[in-house]
Design a protein around this motif. Structure first.
Motif, mmCIF file in Angstrom:
data_model
loop_
_atom_site.group_PDB
_atom_site.id
_atom_site.type_symbol
_atom_site.label_atom_id
_atom_site.label_comp_id
_atom_site.label_asym_id
_atom_site.label_seq_id
_atom_site.Cartn_x
_atom_site.Cartn_y
_atom_site.Cartn_z
ATOM 1 N N LYS A 169 46.245 21.453 74.510
ATOM 2 C CA LYS A 169 45.208 22.305 75.094
ATOM 3 C C LYS A 169 44.369 22.997 74.024
ATOM 4 C CE LYS A 169 43.377 24.201 78.859
ATOM 5 N NZ LYS A 169 42.606 23.397 79.829
ATOM 6 N N ASP A 170 44.969 23.235 72.863
ATOM 7 C CA ASP A 170 44.257 23.894 71.774
ATOM 8 C C ASP A 170 43.172 23.015 71.157
ATOM 9 O OD1 ASP A 170 45.870 26.060 72.150
ATOM 10 O OD2 ASP A 170 47.163 25.691 70.408
ATOM 11 N N LEU A 171 43.126 21.744 71.539
ATOM 12 C CA LEU A 171 42.114 20.842 70.988
ATOM 13 C C LEU A 171 40.728 21.058 71.598
ATOM 14 C CD1 LEU A 171 44.218 17.567 70.834
ATOM 15 C CD2 LEU A 171 43.378 18.881 68.876
ATOM 16 N N GLU A 172 40.643 21.763 72.716
ATOM 17 C CA GLU A 172 39.331 22.059 73.293
ATOM 18 C C GLU A 172 38.489 22.840 72.281
ATOM 19 O OE1 GLU A 172 40.653 22.200 78.008
ATOM 20 O OE2 GLU A 172 40.003 24.040 77.009
ATOM 21 N N GLY A 173 37.259 22.373 72.070
ATOM 22 C CA GLY A 173 36.381 22.980 71.078
ATOM 23 C C GLY A 173 36.585 22.446 69.673
ATOM 24 N N LYS A 174 37.535 21.509 69.502
ATOM 25 C CA LYS A 174 37.831 20.956 68.182
ATOM 26 C C LYS A 174 37.207 19.571 68.025
ATOM 27 C CE LYS A 174 40.682 24.302 66.795
ATOM 28 N NZ LYS A 174 40.676 25.189 67.958
ATOM 29 N N ARG A 175 37.440 18.978 66.831
ATOM 30 C CA ARG A 175 36.884 17.670 66.482
ATOM 31 C C ARG A 175 38.027 16.679 66.266
ATOM 32 N NH1 ARG A 175 31.989 17.515 63.886
ATOM 33 N NH2 ARG A 175 32.822 16.422 62.053
ATOM 34 N N ILE A 176 37.931 15.512 66.926
ATOM 35 C CA ILE A 176 38.953 14.478 66.812
ATOM 36 C C ILE A 176 38.306 13.189 66.310
ATOM 37 C CG2 ILE A 176 40.643 13.063 68.033
ATOM 38 C CD1 ILE A 176 41.083 15.324 69.973
ATOM 39 N N ALA A 177 38.854 12.628 65.246
ATOM 40 C CA ALA A 177 38.353 11.368 64.701
ATOM 41 C C ALA A 177 38.907 10.196 65.491
ATOM 42 C CB ALA A 177 38.729 11.237 63.231
ATOM 43 N N GLY A 180 32.997 5.227 54.850
ATOM 44 C CA GLY A 180 32.980 4.895 53.431
ATOM 45 C C GLY A 180 34.316 4.317 53.000
ATOM 46 N N ASP A 181 34.838 4.825 51.867
ATOM 47 C CA ASP A 181 36.124 4.326 51.374
ATOM 48 C C ASP A 181 37.292 5.180 51.849
ATOM 49 O OD1 ASP A 181 35.636 6.578 49.896
ATOM 50 O OD2 ASP A 181 35.815 5.623 47.924
ATOM 51 N N ARG A 182 37.035 6.091 52.797
ATOM 52 C CA ARG A 182 38.100 6.918 53.343
ATOM 53 C C ARG A 182 38.794 6.202 54.504
ATOM 54 N NH1 ARG A 182 35.137 12.490 54.720
ATOM 55 N NH2 ARG A 182 33.604 10.991 55.538
ATOM 56 N N THR A 183 39.988 6.682 54.842
ATOM 57 C CA THR A 183 40.689 6.224 56.034
ATOM 58 C C THR A 183 40.538 7.292 57.106
ATOM 59 O OG1 THR A 183 42.810 7.265 55.470
ATOM 60 C CG2 THR A 183 42.376 5.044 54.576
ATOM 61 N N ILE A 184 40.918 6.930 58.325
ATOM 62 C CA ILE A 184 40.828 7.914 59.399
ATOM 63 C C ILE A 184 41.808 9.078 59.150
ATOM 64 C CG2 ILE A 184 42.501 6.740 60.900
ATOM 65 C CD1 ILE A 184 40.632 7.519 63.268
ATOM 66 N N GLU A 185 42.936 8.800 58.501
ATOM 67 C CA GLU A 185 43.859 9.874 58.131
ATOM 68 C C GLU A 185 43.211 10.838 57.146
ATOM 69 O OE1 GLU A 185 44.638 6.681 58.114
ATOM 70 O OE2 GLU A 185 46.562 6.336 59.122
ATOM 71 N N LEU A 202 43.076 14.987 56.626
ATOM 72 C CA LEU A 202 43.600 15.590 55.395
ATOM 73 C C LEU A 202 42.544 16.394 54.652
ATOM 74 C CD1 LEU A 202 45.733 12.551 54.163
ATOM 75 C CD2 LEU A 202 46.603 14.696 55.116
ATOM 76 N N ASP A 203 41.276 15.940 54.701
ATOM 77 C CA ASP A 203 40.236 16.680 53.970
ATOM 78 C C ASP A 203 39.519 17.723 54.826
ATOM 79 O OD1 ASP A 203 38.305 15.324 55.500
ATOM 80 O OD2 ASP A 203 37.762 13.934 53.913
ATOM 81 N N GLY A 204 39.971 17.869 56.081
ATOM 82 C CA GLY A 204 39.420 18.923 56.925
ATOM 83 C C GLY A 204 38.137 18.567 57.650
ATOM 84 N N THR A 205 37.724 17.292 57.582
ATOM 85 C CA THR A 205 36.514 16.890 58.303
ATOM 86 C C THR A 205 36.707 17.043 59.807
ATOM 87 O OG1 THR A 205 35.932 15.318 56.558
ATOM 88 C CG2 THR A 205 34.909 14.984 58.710
ATOM 89 N N VAL A 206 37.917 16.751 60.267
ATOM 90 C CA VAL A 206 38.247 16.863 61.693
ATOM 91 C C VAL A 206 39.564 17.624 61.838
ATOM 92 C CG1 VAL A 206 37.045 14.726 62.312
ATOM 93 C CG2 VAL A 206 39.487 14.666 61.698
ATOM 94 N N ASP A 207 39.852 18.030 63.064
ATOM 95 C CA ASP A 207 41.091 18.763 63.343
ATOM 96 C C ASP A 207 42.256 17.843 63.682
ATOM 97 O OD1 ASP A 207 39.985 21.646 63.425
ATOM 98 O OD2 ASP A 207 38.622 20.546 64.749
ATOM 99 N N ALA A 208 41.944 16.648 64.163
ATOM 100 C CA ALA A 208 42.975 15.687 64.544
ATOM 101 C C ALA A 208 42.349 14.300 64.559
ATOM 102 C CB ALA A 208 43.566 16.034 65.911
ATOM 103 N N ALA A 209 43.194 13.281 64.719
ATOM 104 C CA ALA A 209 42.698 11.907 64.766
ATOM 105 C C ALA A 209 43.605 11.060 65.645
ATOM 106 C CB ALA A 209 42.624 11.305 63.368
ATOM 107 N N VAL A 210 42.999 10.090 66.328
ATOM 108 C CA VAL A 210 43.762 9.095 67.083
ATOM 109 C C VAL A 210 43.999 7.916 66.150
ATOM 110 C CG1 VAL A 210 43.841 7.606 69.101
ATOM 111 C CG2 VAL A 210 42.710 9.835 69.244
ATOM 112 N N LEU A 211 45.261 7.726 65.771
ATOM 113 C CA LEU A 211 45.626 6.694 64.818
ATOM 114 C C LEU A 211 46.037 5.417 65.545
ATOM 115 C CD1 LEU A 211 47.809 8.857 62.379
ATOM 116 C CD2 LEU A 211 45.318 8.560 62.404
ATOM 117 N N ALA A 212 46.240 4.355 64.758
ATOM 118 C CA ALA A 212 46.676 3.077 65.325
ATOM 119 C C ALA A 212 48.180 3.053 65.559
ATOM 120 C CB ALA A 212 46.274 1.932 64.413
#
Length: 333
Positions: A138-146, A198-203, A207-217
């Motif tokens: 629920k805390d993800l509302e208002g956040k960014r997910i990759a 670019g040369d980054r991964t979704i993880e 890790l670098d703070g671009t997003v708050d969470a990510a849906v991984l494989a």
């Protein structure tokens, strides 16, 4: 009278020129209706990734006198989906369920085989920093997910989990995607932001703070990451108990022309896949993750259709039978 005839001829010439110009612009390799031999063995372009439950088909150990499979396409399974739905690149192919639902909605020349080759419970795939101040979904509302793409089947299931199990308003989340959808006709909603990976991964985006969470494989293995859902296995059990459905990811689809012209070949392909599945059983939570047949998958399809419709990936809520044609509807018999 002469002037009327002249005007009419002039109009017909304009129409002819416009039609001829359109014909010249056509890519015939993509638009011509496939023709298959009416009898005998057929050679088909087939995207068959190697899995434990399809290995026999991939290796040629399981075959049929009716079909020769020319195994081709990218090793990355998902990379084949776009050319399949946009370019008619394969006669038979593995395909993600949400992509198929959209392809069906947009009238693409594909028909589904009720042959599940990948299903899983995706509860552990949503990751955040291990020390993130997120007490729950629920805390993800208002956040960014990759995400890879907004319409990816895993991402669609994750939004369904957030909505149906945890009461999250997924429209209040900014979905940060680095790929477009498989179907060119689909336009991302306003709460989707595009990013260059670019040369980054979704993880790395987490890790670098671009997003708050990510849906991984798959569930995170980096010790700096943790699942957002505290106990994924218990959450998966709760999903199964309440929804009564697997989260189906991939099945197989064939060209509609093949199904219309050579139903015997389609039946043979289905039989080969079914035989390969039996050689490599796999279960999770004590259930078969690779069910075959429309009736065996009816509830799975119903829930998937409802989730796609609720998330506006499709504009019409299909009946299960709408996903099939005369040939594939009879595969249960």
């Amino acid at each position: 009278m002469f002037s009327i005839v002249a005007i009419t001829l002039h109009q017909h010439k304009k129409i002819f020129r416009k039609t001829f110009a359109n014909i010249q612009r056509l890519d015939w390799k993509k638009t011509m209706y496939p023709r298959y031999p009416a009898i005998g063995k057929v050679t088909l372009k087939a995207h068959v990734p190697e899995r434990s439950n399809t290995h026999g088909v991939y290796s040629g150990e399981i075959s049929s006198p009716l079909v020769e499979l020319d195994i081709c396409g990218p090793k990355n399974v998902a990379k084949a989906f776009k050319p399949l739905v946009r370019e008619r690149a394969f006669d038979v192919s593995e395909l993600s369920l949400m992509t198929y639902l959209q392809a069906r909605a947009y009238g693409k020349p594909l028909v589904l085989l009720p042959a599940v080759v990948l299903a899983r419970f995706q509860h552990g795939f949503l990751a955040c920093l291990a020390d993130a101040k997120l007490s729950g979904p629920k805390d993800l509302e208002g956040k960014r997910i990759a995400i890879r793409s907004y319409t990816v089947t895993t991402v669609t299931w994750m939004r369904a989990i957030l909505q149906r199990q945890f009461g999250v308003d997924v429209d209040r989340i900014t979905w940060v995607a680095f790929e477009d959808s498989h179907l060119a006709e689909f336009k991302d909603p306003l709460n989707v932001e595009r990013i260059e990976l670019g040369d980054r991964t979704i993880e790395d985006l987490v890790l670098d703070g671009t997003v708050d969470a990510a849906v991984l494989a798959k569930p995170p293995i980096n010790e700096r990451l943790r699942p957002v859902i505290a106990d994924p296995q218990e959450a998966a059990k709760a999903w199964l108990e309440k929804q009564g459905a697997l989260q189906v990811n991939h099945l197989y689809a064939v060209d509609t022309a093949l199904s219309e012209q050579r139903p015997d070949v389609v039946r043979a392909i289905y039989g080969m896949l079914k035989q390969a599945k039996s050689a490599a059983p796999k279960t999770e939570l004590g259930i078969d993750l690779h069910p075959f047949g429309i009736q065996a998958n009816r509830r799975n399809f119903e829930v998937a259709i409802a989730c796609a419709y609720d998330q506006k990936l499709i504009q019409r809520r299909f009946a299960v039978e709408d996903l099939f044609d005369e040939t594939t509807l009879a595969l249960d018999d």
